[in-house]
Design an enzyme around this catalytic site. Sequence first.
Site, PDB file in Angstrom:
ATOM      1  N   GLY A   1     -84.632 -76.947  48.425  1.00 28.94           N
ATOM      2  CA  GLY A   1     -83.332 -76.291  48.405  1.00 28.94           C
ATOM      3  C   GLY A   1     -83.272 -75.420  47.171  1.00 28.94           C
ATOM      4  N   ARG A   2     -82.082 -74.895  46.910  1.00 25.35           N
ATOM      5  CA  ARG A   2     -81.921 -74.042  45.729  1.00 25.35           C
ATOM      6  C   ARG A   2     -82.106 -74.852  44.458  1.00 25.35           C
ATOM      7  NH1 ARG A   2     -76.153 -71.961  46.838  1.00 25.35           N
ATOM      8  NH2 ARG A   2     -76.201 -73.571  48.404  1.00 25.35           N
TER       9      ARG A   2
ATOM     10  N   GLY B   1     -84.062 -77.574  43.964  1.00 29.61           N
ATOM     11  CA  GLY B   1     -85.428 -78.032  43.712  1.00 29.61           C
ATOM     12  C   GLY B   1     -85.976 -78.637  44.987  1.00 29.61           C
TER      13      GLY B   1
ATOM     14  N   ASP C   1     -69.663 -76.737  47.606  1.00 33.43           N
ATOM     15  CA  ASP C   1     -70.761 -76.305  48.477  1.00 33.43           C
ATOM     16  C   ASP C   1     -70.732 -77.086  49.790  1.00 33.43           C
ATOM     17  OD1 ASP C   1     -72.930 -74.687  49.005  1.00 33.43           O
ATOM     18  OD2 ASP C   1     -74.388 -75.945  47.964  1.00 33.43           O
TER      19      ASP C   1
END
Length: 321
Positions: free
Chosen positions: A44-45, A47, A156
């Site tokens: 993912g963004r 890690g 998010d």
Amino acid sequence: PNRLDSQGSQEGERLVWPRQNSLSLREWDIPYDELSISEPIGNGRFGTVFSGNWHGSVAVKVLNMEYLDDEKTLEAFKSEVGTFRKTRHENLILFMGACMKPPKLALVTSLCKGLTLFTHIHLRKDKFNMNKTTNIAQQITQGMGYLHSRGIIHKDLKSKNIFLENNKVVITDFGLFNVTRLCHGNRKCSGLSIPPGWLCYLSPEIIRSLRSSDNDDLPFNKASDIYAFGTVWYELLCGEWPFKEHPPEAIIWQVGKGIKQSLAHLQASKDTKDILMLCWAFKSSERPDFVQLATTLGKLPKKRLARSPSHPVHLSRSAES
Ligand code: ATP
């Protein structure tokens, strides 16, 4: 005698709180060597997420260290850990601890065995009946209502961050947005960097605050989480994202102006569509809160399954699941 202040904490308690806080943060520290890490599950963004073992199966979210060389990210990470350990709700991922010693920063949570709503809806094209759709949405509102009551903004909320495990909703990744942004923000890139699938969860006030250079202070609040929930409700109902196939600039322009995805093609009751319109209200003050949403969802008519004496109950139940 100690008196209670307006937040319910005792006088004097505040003086020792920072020390207590760092002590209790230490209680959640897991030495990296104690973890046995196996398969990578995905990137993912933030890690990479691995499955692993720490007194049983766990998910280990290892922070991408490539860009981590400053105190600010470490502090943001510790602050998110501080947030995480305050959460106990059956619809929220179970936080087990964190590796907080650089260069190995990782979050350890329970391992979700089910699939995300993203996988169900967009990859497998699963269709849920209305009772199940409403039930999933209710569980999301319960988990999110709890987070908000603890003063935590998710920032998010999206179908990728909602697992479905034996019909139980499990929400993940709350509050991690700041760390993600810092890991990302350190990259030298020009122009507005928009991860795919992100825009349709952003409320008009956030869309209007996006800047090409610096998105440090996006105005996330409880109402922006409600807007994101509206998008998840739309995905559940339609099997796709709002503004599907519109280029990012067109979405930014429309949402920023208050133009909403048309619901003409959606075959659903007025009450069902009203929920979307309320969550997507242009003015954040006009959006409901999760407690109100839970009540509204609870009032949606339930489809009763036809049962007859010759039709055993367990058969009609299995048709529903
Ligand atoms: P983004 O970074 O854009 O939010 P993402 O949600 O896919 O994308 P991650 O949250 O880092 O990124 O997750 C990477 C992968 O690991 C995804 O496939 C996700 O479903 C899976 N995953 C994350 N947490 C868990 C968990 N607790 N149990 C099982 N799988 C998990």
